[in-house]
Design an enzyme around this catalytic site. Structure first.
Site, short mmCIF file in Angstrom:
data_model
loop_
_atom_site.label_atom_id
_atom_site.label_comp_id
_atom_site.label_asym_id
_atom_site.label_seq_id
_atom_site.Cartn_x
_atom_site.Cartn_y
_atom_site.Cartn_z
N LYS A 25 0.83 -1.21 0.00
CA LYS A 25 0.00 0.00 0.00
C LYS A 25 0.86 1.26 0.00
O LYS A 25 0.64 2.20 -0.77
CB LYS A 25 -0.93 -0.01 1.21
CG LYS A 25 -1.91 1.15 1.24
CD LYS A 25 -2.85 1.04 2.44
CE LYS A 25 -3.76 -0.16 2.30
NZ LYS A 25 -4.73 -0.28 3.42
N ARG A 94 -3.42 2.94 8.65
CA ARG A 94 -3.75 1.68 7.98
C ARG A 94 -2.52 0.80 7.83
O ARG A 94 -1.41 1.29 7.65
CB ARG A 94 -4.33 1.94 6.58
CG ARG A 94 -5.61 2.75 6.53
CD ARG A 94 -5.98 3.07 5.08
NE ARG A 94 -7.13 3.93 4.95
CZ ARG A 94 -8.38 3.50 4.74
NH1 ARG A 94 -8.62 2.21 4.66
NH2 ARG A 94 -9.37 4.36 4.63
N GLY A 103 -8.08 -6.96 4.72
CA GLY A 103 -8.90 -7.03 5.92
C GLY A 103 -8.33 -7.83 7.07
O GLY A 103 -8.98 -7.97 8.10
N MET A 105 -5.57 -7.21 8.90
CA MET A 105 -4.94 -6.41 9.97
C MET A 105 -5.78 -5.18 10.25
O MET A 105 -6.79 -4.94 9.61
CB MET A 105 -3.51 -6.06 9.57
CG MET A 105 -2.57 -7.26 9.61
SD MET A 105 -0.93 -6.87 9.00
CE MET A 105 -1.23 -6.60 7.25
N ARG A 338 -3.66 -1.10 -6.15
CA ARG A 338 -2.83 -2.31 -6.13
C ARG A 338 -3.24 -3.17 -7.31
O ARG A 338 -4.31 -2.95 -7.90
CB ARG A 338 -3.00 -3.07 -4.83
CG ARG A 338 -4.42 -3.55 -4.58
CD ARG A 338 -4.63 -4.09 -3.18
NE ARG A 338 -6.05 -4.34 -2.91
CZ ARG A 338 -6.54 -4.58 -1.72
NH1 ARG A 338 -5.75 -4.60 -0.66
NH2 ARG A 338 -7.84 -4.80 -1.55
N HIS A 459 -15.96 -7.55 1.69
CA HIS A 459 -14.93 -8.43 2.26
C HIS A 459 -15.11 -9.87 1.76
O HIS A 459 -14.15 -10.52 1.34
CB HIS A 459 -15.00 -8.37 3.79
CG HIS A 459 -14.01 -9.27 4.48
ND1 HIS A 459 -14.31 -10.56 4.85
CD2 HIS A 459 -12.72 -9.06 4.82
CE1 HIS A 459 -13.25 -11.10 5.42
NE2 HIS A 459 -12.27 -10.21 5.42
N SER A 768 14.15 -41.64 -10.56
CA SER A 768 12.94 -40.89 -10.26
C SER A 768 12.96 -40.58 -8.77
O SER A 768 13.03 -41.50 -7.95
CB SER A 768 11.69 -41.68 -10.63
OG SER A 768 10.53 -40.92 -10.33
N CYS A 836 8.56 -38.03 -8.98
CA CYS A 836 7.20 -38.58 -9.03
C CYS A 836 6.46 -38.41 -7.70
O CYS A 836 5.36 -38.91 -7.55
CB CYS A 836 7.23 -40.06 -9.41
SG CYS A 836 8.13 -41.10 -8.25
N TYR A 856 11.92 -34.13 -16.10
CA TYR A 856 10.45 -34.07 -16.07
C TYR A 856 9.97 -34.05 -14.63
O TYR A 856 10.70 -34.40 -13.69
CB TYR A 856 9.83 -35.26 -16.82
CG TYR A 856 10.05 -36.60 -16.16
CD1 TYR A 856 9.20 -37.07 -15.17
CD2 TYR A 856 11.13 -37.41 -16.54
CE1 TYR A 856 9.41 -38.30 -14.56
CE2 TYR A 856 11.35 -38.65 -15.94
CZ TYR A 856 10.48 -39.08 -14.94
OH TYR A 856 10.70 -40.30 -14.33
#
Length: 879
Positions: A25, A94, A103, A105, A338, A459, A768, A836, A856
């Site tokens: 903020k 704030r 919301g 804090m 934001r 909210h 793997s 895996c 992979y």
């Protein structure tokens, strides 16, 4: 160390790059003030450094002078003084963490009012009602946030004032009643806290800043960080900003606006606003709001200015922005911006649309495809794969579809009851008049959220969209009374099941059937771009144990199977008795007969899997779990023995279960160790697999088979197991035309295997990494025991930053993976390697696997799209 910066401070880099210091903020307020020159009320930011210092050792000793100097500068700029009895300066206080925590804090508005300055505010504004309305808001908020008073008690007094004066809304309560209410509020604060409400504005400011710091470790903030995987050590900045008043008169108002639609992704601004209100009224859902189209009629000039600012913000941030604004007597002020949270559908649409360009002329801008890929998260993809309702039911109420998806669950009316029900295994719908940050623990476990009041920026709506939880807000026809709600003649009680459609806003009593979602066209477009980015760099396979799973995985883009768990085939109802006969066999002939019967059914299973993945590699893991898992429970058989006796078969099963029972089966006779004791079992599986491959070759198919031996820890162990497999392979392939492609490898799932990977690689064609077991053995955790009992406490107390079974431990288990890759390839340069474990579908883990050099990743079929995206993001990030 410097702790405080004014919004217009000239930083060496753009302020939005200083989020670690200024918080999100604060950085964006500085960006709007010093770079974009937007109408932002002046103020200053107390940095995250100050918050961290506060958490470590209390209020920093050298911060008071800095704050006092910035307050003086703010007073000089505004020509008013904090707490002045004639023309007071009021400020808001704030929070603002680096990562948005909407919301979670605390906030304090109208700070600087006291018994004297409220009279000055009334005089200078010419409105006694406005002044005392602001004061009663400040007393209630400060008493709750800073002094620890119960917010509901103040709300009850406000409701009494509305009733006594016949006011329809808070804005209709007359001035004299508000004066009395302020007196009542101060008495209530003293009764509840034992302390008088502070009149010194500098003490008020110190208390508010300290309360915001303290709220970083409040229960709801901690719970939110655990849910969002945000580090507990970051701390929050605090923004002290000149108050502007949307509740001053009918020419004033407040609102929240998005530069484009956060629910659908449509390139059209949307949002909510209220006339004669303060910002908290909008997000709290206390009053039902008007939309931006209505604002065009009420404040036409301000509307045009706001939309012009929306264009500038999008061009500057090259993304959709979420804003808060206030109108004070016809003048627009921007309080925050934001990058806006969005639904999965909206994220996909925006990402693709923004590559085509937006705006005209000098305002035109666009992003690259790689930037678009980085705008989409795993949660966004997951959200568009959420089930949708496939039938229509009787709609009893309709609200605003705030967060898409289908949700079915039992109704609960407060967060504690919802959390308790979820702990019992129930699927829950949280129903509230409006949600607040105090409800976060109930919202976290809910399948869906329903509120009576509130708009698309309330909210409930914002949090639900961020989490991908289906939500319906503003269903005004619903009347909540205790632990039930009514709509006309329909009554729904706690525990009753309802269904929510977060797309249409419809509420249906009872459980509706769901069907698989149909992702939007942008889903395949983006994944196609992702595949091009990661091609030849990191492949994505699936963990699949049946032909159906394999076919589904291929449909979702899997490039092979990284793990086929053969034990799952043994657990089918028609297989389990045969497995038990094999375990109970008294003679070699009986065991051989049972194994031959298993071989026939295993061949059919393997044919289905290999055919579904024709032309793609399939890794078949030979039997891994200990044999006692295929037998009845010793405890259950003994209870039955004591109560009614056992059959001959059951007595044999009990004896076998006791014989195979182990104190720690995860470290016992499983994997290759089981093969050492019963080599015929592995030989049977390999024959079945080779017969399946041969059958497919005769049908002109191209099976690619990778035979994986689990849990090896030494070169000699793998060499022995490989010899069994190789014997069967050589026998099956002898004289065969059109031979299938077959390789033999192992799982690296113990710390020793990773450390001695160079030796083990001598007998392996591929590795793997089984990161589930590797994590258990590295930490010494039993996953089945610690995840529900111990892990929440470890995460809440910061003993672990992340659950290592969800996201790989980067510096412990991750180092073992890196070491295994390095040492394995020191023996065989082109040794194929993959992972895996379940981490193969986790974005952060995939990033580590790419950096470690794996070929992979493999994950469950429904995580394959997420892995495709995450693999591309890893490639882009690590270039």
């Amino acid at each position: 160390m410097r702790y405080v910066y004014s919004f217009d401070h000239k930083h060496r880099r753009p302020p939005m790059e200083h989020k670690d210091l200024l918080g999100g903020k604060g950085a964006n307020l500085a960006e709007m003030s010093s770079v974009l020159k937007l109408p932002v009320p002046p103020g200053f930011t107390v940095t995250t450094d100050a918050c961290r210092a506060y958490m470590e050792s209390g209020w920093p000793s050298d911060i008071d002078d800095e704050i006092a100097r910035h307050v003086a500068e703010l007073e000089a700029t505004m020509g008013r003084s904090l707490g002045d009895a004639n023309d007071p300066l009021l400020v808001s206080v704030r929070s603002g963490a680096r990562i948005s925590m909407p919301g979670m804090m605390d906030t304090v508005l109208n700070l600087g009012l006291n018994d004297k300055s409220v009279k000055g505010l009334a005089k200078v504004t010419g409105s006694k009602r406005f002044a005392y309305d602001s004061y009663r808001r400040f007393i209630a908020m400060y008493a709750n946030v800073v002094m620890g008073a119960d917010a509901d008690a103040f709300e009850a007094r406000l409701a009494d004032a509305r009733s006594a004066t016949g006011a329809a809304t808070d804005a209709d309560i007359p001035a004299d009643a508000l004066v009395s209410l302020c007196t009542d509020y101060k008495k209530l604060a003293k009764e509840q806290t034992g302390k008088a409400f502070p009149q010194d504005p500098y003490k008020q400011l110190r208390g508010a800043i300290e309360a915001v710091f303290a709220s970083w470790n409040g229960a709801r903030a901690v719970a939110y960080r655990v849910r969002e995987n945000i580090e507990h050590t970051l701390g929050t900045a605090v923004n002290v900003q000149t108050m502007v008043f949307g509740n001053r008169d009918e020419r004033s108002g407040t609102g929240v606006g998005f530069t484009r639609n956060a629910s659908t992704g449509e390139n059209k601004p949307y949002g909510d606003f209220l006339v004669n209100a303060q910002g908290e009224d909008v997000v709290a859902g206390i009053r039902n709001t008007q939309n931006l189209d209505d604002m065009k009629e009420v404040f036409p000039e301000v509307y045009d200015e706001l939309l012009d600012i929306f264009v500038r913000l999008e061009r500057h941030y090259t993304d959709m922005c979420d804003t808060e604004f206030t109108i004070e007597q016809g003048k627009l002020w921007m309080l925050q911006t934001r990058i806006g949270k969005r639904t999965g559908v909206a994220a996909l649409k925006m990402a693709v649309d923004m590559t085509k360009g937006t705006g005209k002329g000098a305002d035109r801008w666009k992003i690259t495809r790689e930037e678009a890929l980085q705008r989409v998260t795993a949660d966004h993809l997951d959200a568009v794969l959420h089930p949708q309702f496939d039938t229509s039911g009787e709609v009893v109420a309709t609200g605003l579809g705030a967060s898409p998806g289908a949700a079915v669950g039992a109704v609960y009316f407060n967060a504690d009851d919802a959390a308790d029900a979820a702990d019992r295994g129930e699927e829950v719908i949280l129903v509230r008049n409006e949600t607040s940050p105090e409800d976060v623990h109930g919202m976290m476990v809910a399948e869906g959220i329903l509120t009576v009041r509130g708009g698309l920026v309330s909210h409930a709506a914002v949090v639900a969209r961020g989490w991908g939880t289906p939500a319906v807000v503003g269903a005004e026809a619903i009347k909540i009374d205790g632990k039930q709600f009514t709509v006309g003649s329909v009554t729904v009680r706690e525990g009753d099941v309802i269904s929510l459609d977060g797309s249409t806003g419809e509420v249906v009593v009872g459980a509706m059937h769901t069907a698989d979602a149909e992702p939007p066209e942008e889903f395949e477009i983006l994944l196609g771009w992702a595949d091009k980015v990661r091609k030849g760099k990191l492949a994505v396979r699936a963990n699949a144990d049946s032909g159906d799973d394999a076919a589904n995985a291929r449909r979702l883009g899997a490039e092979g199977i990284g793990l086929c768990r053969t034990e799952h085939m043994f657990l089918a109802p028609d297989r389990l008795p045969v497995v038990r006969r094999m375990i109970l066999a008294d003679t070699e002939e009986e065991e051989a007969a049972a194994l031959d019967e298993l071989r026939t059914v295993q061949q059919a299973d393997f044919e289905e899997v290999l055919e579904a993945m024709d032309g793609l590699p399939v890794t078949i893991r030979l039997l891994d779990p200990p044999l006692h898992e295929f037998l009845p429970s010793v405890e259950e058989l003994k209870i039955k023995q004591a109560s009614g006796g056992l059959s001959d078969q059951e007595r044999r099963e009990l004896a076998a279960a006791e014989a195979w029972s182990e104190h720690n089966p995860m470290l016992g006779t499983r994997g290759v160790r089981l093969g050492v004791i019963k080599p015929g079992l592995y030989a049977m599986q390999v024959r079945a697999l080779l017969d399946a491959a041969a059958a497919l070759r005769k049908r002109k198919k191209h099976p690619i088979v990778e035979i994986m031996i689990p849990l090896t820890v030494t070169r000699e162990e793998l060499a022995l197991a490989r010899s069994w497999v190789q014997t069967e392979v050589d026998s099956a392939l002898k004289g065969m035309k059109n031979k299938p492609d077959i390789t033999i490898g192992t799982m690296i799932e113990t710390p020793r295997a990773a450390v001695r990977a160079d030796e083990i690689a001598e007998a392996a064609d591929f590795f793997s990494f089984g990161t589930n077991d590797l994590t258990q053995l590295t930490f010494g955790f039993s996953r089945d025991d610690v995840e529900s009992r111990m892990m929440p406490a470890y995460l809440d107390q910061g003993l672990l930053k992340r659950n290592p079974f969800d996201t790989i431990d980067q510096t412990g288990v991750g180092d073992l993976v890196r070491l295994g890759v390095e040492r394995g390839r020191s023996t065989k340069k082109k040794l194929k390697m993959g992972v895996c474990g379940e981490h193969g579908g986790d974005p952060e883990s995939i990033d580590l696997f790419y950096r470690a050099g794996l070929d992979y990743v493999s994950c469950s079929p429904y995580r394959v799209p997420i892995a495709r995206l995450s693999a591309a993001q890893a490639v882009i990030r690590n270039r």
